[in-house]
Motif scaffolding. Sequence first.
Motif, PDB file in Angstrom:
ATOM      1  N   THR A  15      76.772  64.131  93.186  1.00  0.00           N
ATOM      2  CA  THR A  15      78.000  64.739  92.626  1.00  0.00           C
ATOM      3  C   THR A  15      77.907  66.265  92.690  1.00  0.00           C
ATOM      4  O   THR A  15      77.843  66.953  91.665  1.00  0.00           O
ATOM      5  N   PRO A  16      77.888  66.875  93.869  1.00  0.00           N
ATOM      6  CA  PRO A  16      77.775  68.331  93.989  1.00  0.00           C
ATOM      7  C   PRO A  16      79.127  69.028  93.731  1.00  0.00           C
ATOM      8  O   PRO A  16      79.786  69.518  94.658  1.00  0.00           O
ATOM      9  N   THR A  17      79.561  69.055  92.469  1.00  0.00           N
ATOM     10  CA  THR A  17      80.829  69.693  92.101  1.00  0.00           C
ATOM     11  C   THR A  17      80.602  70.656  90.947  1.00  0.00           C
ATOM     12  O   THR A  17      79.597  70.567  90.219  1.00  0.00           O
ATOM     13  N   TYR A  18      81.571  71.564  90.788  1.00  0.00           N
ATOM     14  CA  TYR A  18      81.485  72.533  89.690  1.00  0.00           C
ATOM     15  C   TYR A  18      81.540  71.810  88.347  1.00  0.00           C
ATOM     16  O   TYR A  18      80.761  72.131  87.426  1.00  0.00           O
ATOM     17  N   ARG A  19      82.427  70.840  88.196  1.00  0.00           N
ATOM     18  CA  ARG A  19      82.574  70.129  86.917  1.00  0.00           C
ATOM     19  C   ARG A  19      81.284  69.397  86.550  1.00  0.00           C
ATOM     20  O   ARG A  19      80.864  69.384  85.388  1.00  0.00           O
ATOM     21  N   ALA A  20      80.623  68.777  87.556  1.00  0.00           N
ATOM     22  CA  ALA A  20      79.385  68.037  87.276  1.00  0.00           C
ATOM     23  C   ALA A  20      78.289  68.985  86.812  1.00  0.00           C
ATOM     24  O   ALA A  20      77.573  68.693  85.834  1.00  0.00           O
ATOM     25  N   VAL A  21      78.134  70.122  87.490  1.00  0.00           N
ATOM     26  CA  VAL A  21      77.096  71.084  87.105  1.00  0.00           C
ATOM     27  C   VAL A  21      77.373  71.625  85.706  1.00  0.00           C
ATOM     28  O   VAL A  21      76.450  71.738  84.874  1.00  0.00           O
ATOM     29  N   LYS A  22      78.613  71.952  85.413  1.00  0.00           N
ATOM     30  CA  LYS A  22      78.940  72.485  84.095  1.00  0.00           C
ATOM     31  C   LYS A  22      78.684  71.450  82.996  1.00  0.00           C
ATOM     32  O   LYS A  22      78.155  71.776  81.917  1.00  0.00           O
ATOM     33  N   THR A  23      79.042  70.174  83.250  1.00  0.00           N
ATOM     34  CA  THR A  23      78.819  69.114  82.248  1.00  0.00           C
ATOM     35  C   THR A  23      77.326  68.909  82.003  1.00  0.00           C
ATOM     36  O   THR A  23      76.879  68.713  80.861  1.00  0.00           O
ATOM     37  N   ILE A  24      76.532  68.918  83.074  1.00  0.00           N
ATOM     38  CA  ILE A  24      75.086  68.753  82.930  1.00  0.00           C
ATOM     39  C   ILE A  24      74.505  69.852  82.040  1.00  0.00           C
ATOM     40  O   ILE A  24      73.678  69.593  81.155  1.00  0.00           O
ATOM     41  N   LEU A  25      74.942  71.081  82.250  1.00  0.00           N
ATOM     42  CA  LEU A  25      74.431  72.197  81.455  1.00  0.00           C
ATOM     43  C   LEU A  25      74.913  72.108  80.015  1.00  0.00           C
ATOM     44  O   LEU A  25      74.155  72.385  79.073  1.00  0.00           O
ATOM     45  N   GLN A  26      76.182  71.750  79.804  1.00  0.00           N
ATOM     46  CA  GLN A  26      76.706  71.678  78.438  1.00  0.00           C
ATOM     47  C   GLN A  26      75.994  70.580  77.623  1.00  0.00           C
ATOM     48  O   GLN A  26      75.727  70.759  76.421  1.00  0.00           O
ATOM     49  N   LYS A  27      75.664  69.468  78.255  1.00  0.00           N
ATOM     50  CA  LYS A  27      75.009  68.344  77.542  1.00  0.00           C
ATOM     51  C   LYS A  27      73.473  68.430  77.577  1.00  0.00           C
ATOM     52  O   LYS A  27      72.799  67.587  76.994  1.00  0.00           O
ATOM     53  N   GLY A  28      72.957  69.419  78.278  1.00  0.00           N
ATOM     54  CA  GLY A  28      71.512  69.584  78.339  1.00  0.00           C
ATOM     55  C   GLY A  28      70.815  68.540  79.172  1.00  0.00           C
ATOM     56  O   GLY A  28      69.591  68.325  79.024  1.00  0.00           O
ATOM     57  N   LEU A  29      71.516  67.882  80.076  1.00  0.00           N
ATOM     58  CA  LEU A  29      70.908  66.834  80.889  1.00  0.00           C
ATOM     59  C   LEU A  29      69.923  67.408  81.898  1.00  0.00           C
ATOM     60  O   LEU A  29      69.072  66.668  82.424  1.00  0.00           O
ATOM     61  N   ASP A  30      70.044  68.693  82.189  1.00  0.00           N
ATOM     62  CA  ASP A  30      69.116  69.290  83.138  1.00  0.00           C
ATOM     63  C   ASP A  30      67.694  69.351  82.599  1.00  0.00           C
ATOM     64  O   ASP A  30      66.725  69.518  83.354  1.00  0.00           O
ATOM     65  N   GLN A  31      67.542  69.207  81.252  1.00  0.00           N
ATOM     66  CA  GLN A  31      66.224  69.290  80.617  1.00  0.00           C
ATOM     67  C   GLN A  31      65.582  67.918  80.407  1.00  0.00           C
ATOM     68  O   GLN A  31      64.484  67.825  79.859  1.00  0.00           O
ATOM     69  N   GLN A  32      66.255  66.814  80.797  1.00  0.00           N
ATOM     70  CA  GLN A  32      65.702  65.458  80.664  1.00  0.00           C
ATOM     71  C   GLN A  32      64.997  65.065  81.955  1.00  0.00           C
ATOM     72  O   GLN A  32      65.398  65.495  83.045  1.00  0.00           O
ATOM     73  N   PRO A  33      63.921  64.178  81.829  1.00  0.00           N
ATOM     74  CA  PRO A  33      63.226  63.740  83.056  1.00  0.00           C
ATOM     75  C   PRO A  33      64.123  62.874  83.910  1.00  0.00           C
ATOM     76  O   PRO A  33      64.957  62.116  83.413  1.00  0.00           O
ATOM     77  N   GLU A  34      63.924  62.965  85.185  1.00  0.00           N
ATOM     78  CA  GLU A  34      64.769  62.221  86.113  1.00  0.00           C
ATOM     79  C   GLU A  34      64.314  60.762  86.182  1.00  0.00           C
ATOM     80  O   GLU A  34      63.124  60.459  86.137  1.00  0.00           O
ATOM     81  N   ARG A  35      65.212  59.828  86.283  1.00  0.00           N
ATOM     82  CA  ARG A  35      64.931  58.392  86.414  1.00  0.00           C
ATOM     83  C   ARG A  35      64.632  58.058  87.874  1.00  0.00           C
ATOM     84  O   ARG A  35      65.010  58.804  88.773  1.00  0.00           O
ATOM     85  N   PRO A  36      63.926  56.880  88.101  1.00  0.00           N
ATOM     86  CA  PRO A  36      63.637  56.503  89.493  1.00  0.00           C
ATOM     87  C   PRO A  36      64.919  56.386  90.294  1.00  0.00           C
ATOM     88  O   PRO A  36      65.945  55.912  89.811  1.00  0.00           O
ATOM     89  N   ALA A  37      64.782  56.779  91.449  1.00  0.00           N
ATOM     90  CA  ALA A  37      65.981  56.760  92.306  1.00  0.00           C
ATOM     91  C   ALA A  37      66.353  55.343  92.681  1.00  0.00           C
ATOM     92  O   ALA A  37      65.495  54.464  92.796  1.00  0.00           O
ATOM     93  N   PHE A  38      67.589  55.105  92.866  1.00  0.00           N
ATOM     94  CA  PHE A  38      68.082  53.786  93.240  1.00  0.00           C
ATOM     95  C   PHE A  38      67.541  53.366  94.600  1.00  0.00           C
ATOM     96  O   PHE A  38      67.304  52.197  94.860  1.00  0.00           O
ATOM     97  N   ASP A  39      67.279  54.327  95.446  1.00  0.00           N
ATOM     98  CA  ASP A  39      66.786  54.005  96.786  1.00  0.00           C
ATOM     99  C   ASP A  39      65.404  53.358  96.740  1.00  0.00           C
ATOM    100  O   ASP A  39      65.073  52.488  97.544  1.00  0.00           O
ATOM    101  N   THR A  40      64.540  53.729  95.762  1.00  0.00           N
ATOM    102  CA  THR A  40      63.194  53.134  95.648  1.00  0.00           C
ATOM    103  C   THR A  40      63.287  51.652  95.294  1.00  0.00           C
ATOM    104  O   THR A  40      62.583  50.811  95.848  1.00  0.00           O
ATOM    105  N   LEU A  41      64.138  51.319  94.345  1.00  0.00           N
ATOM    106  CA  LEU A  41      64.358  49.920  93.984  1.00  0.00           C
ATOM    107  C   LEU A  41      64.972  49.139  95.130  1.00  0.00           C
ATOM    108  O   LEU A  41      64.651  47.971  95.347  1.00  0.00           O
ATOM    109  N   ALA A  42      65.815  49.783  95.838  1.00  0.00           N
ATOM    110  CA  ALA A  42      66.445  49.083  96.971  1.00  0.00           C
ATOM    111  C   ALA A  42      65.426  48.703  98.023  1.00  0.00           C
ATOM    112  O   ALA A  42      65.524  47.652  98.650  1.00  0.00           O
ATOM    113  N   ASP A  43      64.419  49.558  98.197  1.00  0.00           N
ATOM    114  CA  ASP A  43      63.373  49.232  99.172  1.00  0.00           C
ATOM    115  C   ASP A  43      62.637  47.954  98.772  1.00  0.00           C
ATOM    116  O   ASP A  43      62.238  47.147  99.608  1.00  0.00           O
ATOM    117  N   THR A  44      62.453  47.762  97.468  1.00  0.00           N
ATOM    118  CA  THR A  44      61.761  46.565  96.987  1.00  0.00           C
ATOM    119  C   THR A  44      62.525  45.305  97.359  1.00  0.00           C
ATOM    120  O   THR A  44      61.961  44.295  97.792  1.00  0.00           O
TER     121      THR A  44
END
Length: 507
Positions: free
Chosen positions: A461-490
């Motif tokens: 979601t490379p958009t201005y609204r997405a970046v602003k929402t992430i910063l407002q909610k502090g999601l940039d400071q949370q650890p990232e979850r496993p990517a969907f692509d890794t599970l798909a490989d399984t």
Amino acid sequence: MYHYRQVLVRMRQGDSDRDIAKSRIMSRKKLAEVRELALARGWLLHATALPDDTMLAEVFASKDDLPASCQSTVTPWRNEIEKWHAAGITVTRIHQVLTERHGYTGSYSSVYRMLQQIQSRRDPDVPMRLEFAPGEAAQVDFGAGPQITDVMSGEIFKTWFFVMTLCWSRHQYVEMVRDQTVATWLFCHRHAFEWFGAVPARIIIDNPKCAITRACIHEPEVQRAYAECAEGYGFKIDPCPPRDPQKKGIVESGVKYVKRSFLALREFRSLADANEQVKAWVTREAGNRCHGTTREVPLARFAEVERAMLQSLPDVPPELAVWAGVKVHRDAHVQFEKSFYSVPFRLVGQSLWLKATDTTVKLYRDHALVATHVRQQHPGSRSTVSDHLPPEAQAWQLQGVEWCVREAERIGPSCHALVLALFGNQVLVMLRAVQGVLRLAKSYGDIRLEAACRRANHFGTPTYRAVKTILQKGLDQQPERPAFDTLADTYTQGGRFCRDTETLFVH
């Protein structure tokens, strides 16, 4: 009275009325009346002196003292006719009113003769001839010139000619111009002073808009630019009273002379060619003729007497500038001669003074200078200073695509990738969106912005609204979850519980 005296002399000499009537001085009937009056007063006796003209005028009745049968038929309405005529009513209308309102049956000619008699009793309007000392004054005026076709460009344009005539010597300066603007008026004065090599003490003008903004007998208002020109050269402006061009009759005659003696039967290839011809004509013909009023040669009078009586030119020619009142538009620009110039945006809606020279344009609020520009020469052109615009407009102009890419690269690779993705939009111009993303660094810092861009890129979601929402909610400071692509490989490697023996018995 001369005829009456001649008649009395001949009667005293013994001539009969018949003989005197043959000379056609008077009719025999009139001579009989004169002889009767002369005999009664003893004027035919040689011992008595002839009466003087005053006595004769008192004795012999004037033409107005006529019997009632010889008086005009409009005499009863004489006072009304005088009032109507003074109010500017025509003779035809006066005759109609007398006929309709008073039942007058006389002719139009009777009314006309009555008005002639009334006018003859009034004091004549005698103009006073103005006399000028050498160097005292010059008179200035415009005249309508010919239509010129430029042989090089083919352009057809109307012209006027500017005339300045020195009142004493009658030496003059003539210049062909294309308009009667303030700038043309000022530069024609400069050229005239340079032509004479000096400046007269007073300039007598009519009331053109390029010189006088409000015509008035007592206190006319002078164009600000013309007033500065007068101060710079040291002459005084003397406007004529409104609707009274006779006060500058010298230049009026000069304008007629140019039309009749120079413009008649001449052809011009261009405006420059017309000015070359008129200067040669002034030097060779107009300046060396015997003037009809002074009976002398204007150029000789100027060179021998008046040239030394004029004021010297200033060492540094004064700056000729045009002043105009302008209003600031919504875009923080003012308009002057179809060009636009910026001013500080906080002055929107206010009225300013604009001072324009050949090279610069300056804008003043009251007496404070608020903007300076190079004068634009092409209609529709704009001169804009970035500092005059609001911050948002400055950002839009300064923070272009190249600046945004460099700034994103400085912040980090994720921010750079997101900016490139936004600019890669095939439909929209995403400059404002990119500028908005980069401005978030002022509130949250470069590190958090880079983390937010990485998270937005991670979830697609490379958009201005997405970046602003992430910063407002502090999601940039949370650890990232496993990517969907890794599970798909399984799932693609044989199913969720399909594992080989090596991996199954590792522990």
